[in-house]
Motif scaffolding. Sequence first.
Motif, PDB file in Angstrom:
ATOM      1  N   LEU A  44       0.854  -1.189   0.000  1.00 19.93           N
ATOM      2  CA  LEU A  44       0.000   0.000   0.000  1.00 19.93           C
ATOM      3  C   LEU A  44       0.893   1.244   0.000  1.00 19.93           C
ATOM      4  CD1 LEU A  44      -2.881   1.040   0.062  1.00 19.93           C
ATOM      5  CD2 LEU A  44      -2.858   0.872   2.541  1.00 19.93           C
ATOM      6  N   HIS A  45       0.850   1.986  -1.079  1.00 18.90           N
ATOM      7  CA  HIS A  45       1.733   3.136  -1.286  1.00 18.90           C
ATOM      8  C   HIS A  45       0.924   4.435  -1.257  1.00 18.90           C
ATOM      9  CE1 HIS A  45       4.728   0.202  -2.619  1.00 18.90           C
ATOM     10  NE2 HIS A  45       3.783  -0.326  -3.380  1.00 18.90           N
ATOM     11  N   VAL A  46       1.567   5.519  -0.910  1.00 17.28           N
ATOM     12  CA  VAL A  46       0.967   6.850  -0.975  1.00 17.28           C
ATOM     13  C   VAL A  46       1.833   7.699  -1.900  1.00 17.28           C
ATOM     14  CG1 VAL A  46       0.292   8.913   0.286  1.00 17.28           C
ATOM     15  CG2 VAL A  46      -0.030   6.658   1.327  1.00 17.28           C
ATOM     16  N   GLY A  47       1.215   8.219  -2.942  1.00 19.91           N
ATOM     17  CA  GLY A  47       1.958   9.022  -3.901  1.00 19.91           C
ATOM     18  C   GLY A  47       1.037   9.586  -4.959  1.00 19.91           C
ATOM     19  N   GLU A  48       1.626  10.187  -5.973  1.00 16.90           N
ATOM     20  CA  GLU A  48       0.869  10.887  -6.999  1.00 16.90           C
ATOM     21  C   GLU A  48       0.301   9.916  -8.030  1.00 16.90           C
ATOM     22  OE1 GLU A  48       2.504  13.820 -10.248  1.00 16.90           O
ATOM     23  OE2 GLU A  48       2.318  14.860  -8.319  1.00 16.90           O
ATOM     24  N   VAL A  49      -0.975  10.130  -8.373  1.00 14.33           N
ATOM     25  CA  VAL A  49      -1.653   9.349  -9.410  1.00 14.33           C
ATOM     26  C   VAL A  49      -2.350  10.325 -10.356  1.00 14.33           C
ATOM     27  CG1 VAL A  49      -2.015   7.364  -7.892  1.00 14.33           C
ATOM     28  CG2 VAL A  49      -3.776   9.122  -8.047  1.00 14.33           C
ATOM     29  N   PRO A  50      -2.650   9.918 -11.592  1.00 12.12           N
ATOM     30  CA  PRO A  50      -3.291  10.832 -12.538  1.00 12.12           C
ATOM     31  C   PRO A  50      -4.758  11.093 -12.198  1.00 12.12           C
ATOM     32  CG  PRO A  50      -2.991   8.664 -13.516  1.00 12.12           C
ATOM     33  CD  PRO A  50      -2.264   8.643 -12.212  1.00 12.12           C
ATOM     34  N   MET A  51      -5.207  12.313 -12.453  1.00 14.39           N
ATOM     35  CA  MET A  51      -6.599  12.702 -12.231  1.00 14.39           C
ATOM     36  C   MET A  51      -7.455  12.225 -13.406  1.00 14.39           C
ATOM     37  SD  MET A  51      -8.814  14.344 -10.270  1.00 14.39           S
ATOM     38  CE  MET A  51      -7.904  15.505  -9.242  1.00 14.39           C
ATOM     39  N   PRO A  52      -8.537  11.477 -13.142  1.00 11.22           N
ATOM     40  CA  PRO A  52      -9.401  11.020 -14.235  1.00 11.22           C
ATOM     41  C   PRO A  52     -10.393  12.095 -14.671  1.00 11.22           C
ATOM     42  CG  PRO A  52     -10.237  10.215 -12.165  1.00 11.22           C
ATOM     43  CD  PRO A  52      -8.960  10.959 -11.836  1.00 11.22           C
ATOM     44  N   GLU A  53     -10.978  11.894 -15.838  1.00  4.54           N
ATOM     45  CA  GLU A  53     -12.093  12.721 -16.283  1.00  4.54           C
ATOM     46  C   GLU A  53     -13.364  12.281 -15.558  1.00  4.54           C
ATOM     47  OE1 GLU A  53     -12.068  15.286 -18.424  1.00  4.54           O
ATOM     48  OE2 GLU A  53      -9.890  15.129 -18.674  1.00  4.54           O
ATOM     49  N   LEU A  54     -14.296  13.217 -15.424  1.00  7.32           N
ATOM     50  CA  LEU A  54     -15.584  12.891 -14.798  1.00  7.32           C
ATOM     51  C   LEU A  54     -16.579  12.400 -15.838  1.00  7.32           C
ATOM     52  CD1 LEU A  54     -16.534  15.706 -12.243  1.00  7.32           C
ATOM     53  CD2 LEU A  54     -15.759  13.386 -11.747  1.00  7.32           C
ATOM     54  N   ALA A  55     -17.361  11.380 -15.472  1.00  3.07           N
ATOM     55  CA  ALA A  55     -18.523  10.999 -16.268  1.00  3.07           C
ATOM     56  C   ALA A  55     -19.677  11.950 -15.955  1.00  3.07           C
ATOM     57  CB  ALA A  55     -18.919   9.561 -15.964  1.00  3.07           C
ATOM     58  N   GLU A  56     -20.721  11.898 -16.767  1.00  2.04           N
ATOM     59  CA  GLU A  56     -21.832  12.842 -16.631  1.00  2.04           C
ATOM     60  C   GLU A  56     -22.546  12.735 -15.293  1.00  2.04           C
ATOM     61  OE1 GLU A  56     -24.476  12.307 -19.895  1.00  2.04           O
ATOM     62  OE2 GLU A  56     -23.281  13.551 -21.251  1.00  2.04           O
ATOM     63  N   ASP A  57     -22.576  11.534 -14.712  1.00  2.00           N
ATOM     64  CA  ASP A  57     -23.326  11.322 -13.468  1.00  2.00           C
ATOM     65  C   ASP A  57     -22.420  11.289 -12.243  1.00  2.00           C
ATOM     66  OD1 ASP A  57     -22.057   8.940 -14.070  1.00  2.00           O
ATOM     67  OD2 ASP A  57     -23.774   7.664 -13.565  1.00  2.00           O
ATOM     68  N   GLU A  58     -21.216  11.820 -12.358  1.00  3.98           N
ATOM     69  CA  GLU A  58     -20.257  11.760 -11.266  1.00  3.98           C
ATOM     70  C   GLU A  58     -19.907  13.145 -10.737  1.00  3.98           C
ATOM     71  OE1 GLU A  58     -17.763   7.721 -12.511  1.00  3.98           O
ATOM     72  OE2 GLU A  58     -16.995   9.694 -13.096  1.00  3.98           O
ATOM     73  N   VAL A  59     -19.324  13.163  -9.548  1.00  2.00           N
ATOM     74  CA  VAL A  59     -18.797  14.396  -8.969  1.00  2.00           C
ATOM     75  C   VAL A  59     -17.360  14.149  -8.538  1.00  2.00           C
ATOM     76  CG1 VAL A  59     -21.081  15.054  -8.120  1.00  2.00           C
ATOM     77  CG2 VAL A  59     -19.482  13.927  -6.582  1.00  2.00           C
ATOM     78  N   LEU A  60     -16.612  15.222  -8.451  1.00  2.00           N
ATOM     79  CA  LEU A  60     -15.264  15.174  -7.889  1.00  2.00           C
ATOM     80  C   LEU A  60     -15.329  15.761  -6.494  1.00  2.00           C
ATOM     81  CD1 LEU A  60     -12.244  14.519  -8.422  1.00  2.00           C
ATOM     82  CD2 LEU A  60     -11.980  16.923  -9.114  1.00  2.00           C
ATOM     83  N   VAL A  61     -14.938  14.967  -5.514  1.00  2.00           N
ATOM     84  CA  VAL A  61     -14.961  15.375  -4.111  1.00  2.00           C
ATOM     85  C   VAL A  61     -13.530  15.630  -3.636  1.00  2.00           C
ATOM     86  CG1 VAL A  61     -15.521  14.666  -1.756  1.00  2.00           C
ATOM     87  CG2 VAL A  61     -17.082  14.108  -3.622  1.00  2.00           C
ATOM     88  N   ALA A  62     -13.311  16.798  -3.061  1.00  2.00           N
ATOM     89  CA  ALA A  62     -12.063  17.046  -2.347  1.00  2.00           C
ATOM     90  C   ALA A  62     -12.196  16.383  -0.988  1.00  2.00           C
ATOM     91  CB  ALA A  62     -11.819  18.549  -2.202  1.00  2.00           C
ATOM     92  N   VAL A  63     -11.414  15.353  -0.757  1.00  2.00           N
ATOM     93  CA  VAL A  63     -11.582  14.499   0.421  1.00  2.00           C
ATOM     94  C   VAL A  63     -10.878  15.131   1.623  1.00  2.00           C
ATOM     95  CG1 VAL A  63     -11.187  12.217   1.399  1.00  2.00           C
ATOM     96  CG2 VAL A  63     -11.694  12.451  -1.038  1.00  2.00           C
ATOM     97  N   MET A  64     -11.650  15.418   2.653  1.00  3.01           N
ATOM     98  CA  MET A  64     -11.065  15.919   3.892  1.00  3.01           C
ATOM     99  C   MET A  64     -10.605  14.778   4.799  1.00  3.01           C
ATOM    100  SD  MET A  64     -11.210  19.097   3.305  1.00  3.01           S
ATOM    101  CE  MET A  64     -10.929  19.997   4.817  1.00  3.01           C
ATOM    102  N   ALA A  65     -11.362  13.684   4.786  1.00  2.00           N
ATOM    103  CA  ALA A  65     -10.992  12.529   5.605  1.00  2.00           C
ATOM    104  C   ALA A  65     -11.601  11.274   5.016  1.00  2.00           C
ATOM    105  CB  ALA A  65     -11.448  12.712   7.058  1.00  2.00           C
ATOM    106  N   SER A  66     -11.013  10.137   5.358  1.00  2.00           N
ATOM    107  CA  SER A  66     -11.483   8.841   4.900  1.00  2.00           C
ATOM    108  C   SER A  66     -11.362   7.858   6.063  1.00  2.00           C
ATOM    109  CB  SER A  66     -10.664   8.391   3.680  1.00  2.00           C
ATOM    110  OG  SER A  66     -11.149   7.169   3.161  1.00  2.00           O
ATOM    111  N   ALA A  67     -11.473   6.572   5.768  1.00  2.00           N
ATOM    112  CA  ALA A  67     -11.386   5.552   6.816  1.00  2.00           C
ATOM    113  C   ALA A  67     -10.917   4.244   6.211  1.00  2.00           C
ATOM    114  CB  ALA A  67     -12.735   5.363   7.509  1.00  2.00           C
ATOM    115  N   ILE A  68     -10.387   3.383   7.059  1.00  2.00           N
ATOM    116  CA  ILE A  68      -9.949   2.054   6.642  1.00  2.00           C
ATOM    117  C   ILE A  68     -11.092   1.067   6.850  1.00  2.00           C
ATOM    118  CG2 ILE A  68      -8.305   0.196   7.034  1.00  2.00           C
ATOM    119  CD1 ILE A  68      -6.972   2.669   5.927  1.00  2.00           C
ATOM    120  N   ASN A  69     -11.380   0.301   5.819  1.00  2.00           N
ATOM    121  CA  ASN A  69     -12.291  -0.831   5.936  1.00  2.00           C
ATOM    122  C   ASN A  69     -11.521  -2.111   5.629  1.00  2.00           C
ATOM    123  OD1 ASN A  69     -15.067   0.382   6.401  1.00  2.00           O
ATOM    124  ND2 ASN A  69     -14.388   1.532   4.610  1.00  2.00           N
TER     125      ASN A  69
END
Length: 437
Positions: free
Chosen positions: A54-79
């Motif tokens: 499990l790595h943390v680093g830069e990945v490319p930004m995808p294009e959005l589909a018509e029914d999608e949104v781009l969220v600036a993530v403030m926090a997440s969680a481990i499942n």
Amino acid sequence: MKTTALAEAVVAGAEPAELARLDVPSAYRAAHLRKDEVGSFDQDDQDKDVRRTLHVGEVPMPELAEDEVLVAVMASAINYNTVWSAMFEPVPTFAFLERFGRSDARHDLPVHVLGSDAAGVIVRTGRAVRRWRVGDRVVTSPAYVDGEDPVVQHDGMLAGDLRAWGFETNFGGLADFAVVKSTQLLAKPRHLSWEEAACNMLCASTAYRMLVGERGARMKQGDVVLLWGATGGLGGYGVQLVRNGGGIPVGVVGTQEKAELLRRMGCPYVVDRSQFDGGLADEKGWRRLGAEIRRQVGEDPAIVFEHTGRETFGASVYVAKRGGAVVTCGSSSGYAHEYDNRHLWMKLKRIIGSHGANYQECHEVNRLIALGMVHPTLSAVYPLEEAAQAARAVQLNQHVGKVGVLALAPSEDLGIEDHALRARIGEDRLRLFRRPL
């Protein structure tokens, strides 16, 4: 990686017009897997340490589909699905992405951005998105479905192409930005911090469908409910839902410290697995478990809340009362279950398979959270740079409740809007899982 102007504006609380004006970066920081590392664990490796993959680093930004949104993530969680992903078990998740790539090539990449929970701010919307706007504060639900599939109108979890976001799709929540379908979005509970809001939806909604939803066990007042792993990610929400609905929770845990946490949650009946020296692998252990439950409560469980799988399933089928139900959503200890079928058919018991939660069920449980009736089970918070260590803690079961991850949020306890509701609930209840065991 240097932060972008858009990310900095989100953190600063910029107005929607400002967010819409700023450019979306071409790359972003994310916790991800690499396709070229599939197979890096030996089959006989007893400790598939997720910190290796499990790595943390830069990945490319995808294009959005018509029914999608781009969220600036403030926090997440481990499942736990992040743990499975990083172990490449039971199959490498790149197999999911390759299959998905036949209909949406964006997802079939040499990297897989993980994470099935997130809280953040919408910064872009696709052309077909109607109910959400740039600047909205949201949490995400994990079911990724095709809204044009007719069965979705009945139950999204029956969709033939149902996918778990950030597990069977790319661009998940363990990142500074995430791509989310509009039908995954829910309003962020205003009294919670970013990390508290981010930790709930996958586990809370799964527990809701299992126990309360019409497609689950349909718990009623007075039902005795046995909950395995009662202080874990799923169990911590399950106990709350049982108590709220008038049921009688019996929590199973493995240490006296976790037993005390259960009692602080208001769960009066607790079974400590460590007391069963012979284990629960055969009918002798099952009988001892059933006797202990009857000693404490006076009757057998109407419902058994199952997600541990191989180690406990035989016991679960045995201890459920005549006509009772075992509702299962997973198998963290192994998928190949064994149980004595006589105790199922001759006593008219049911096994109910339950997977995730549909959009309406997610809405219902998010409403309970927003009302202050169900509380976060957040126990620890890591920065995104330490996402691998956070996943390792979950892999080794070194946690209770949920483990959070800060993405763009620079520190904990930010994002709270409704301080009055928070004060009425009380910090002791909201931070119950944060107290030392």
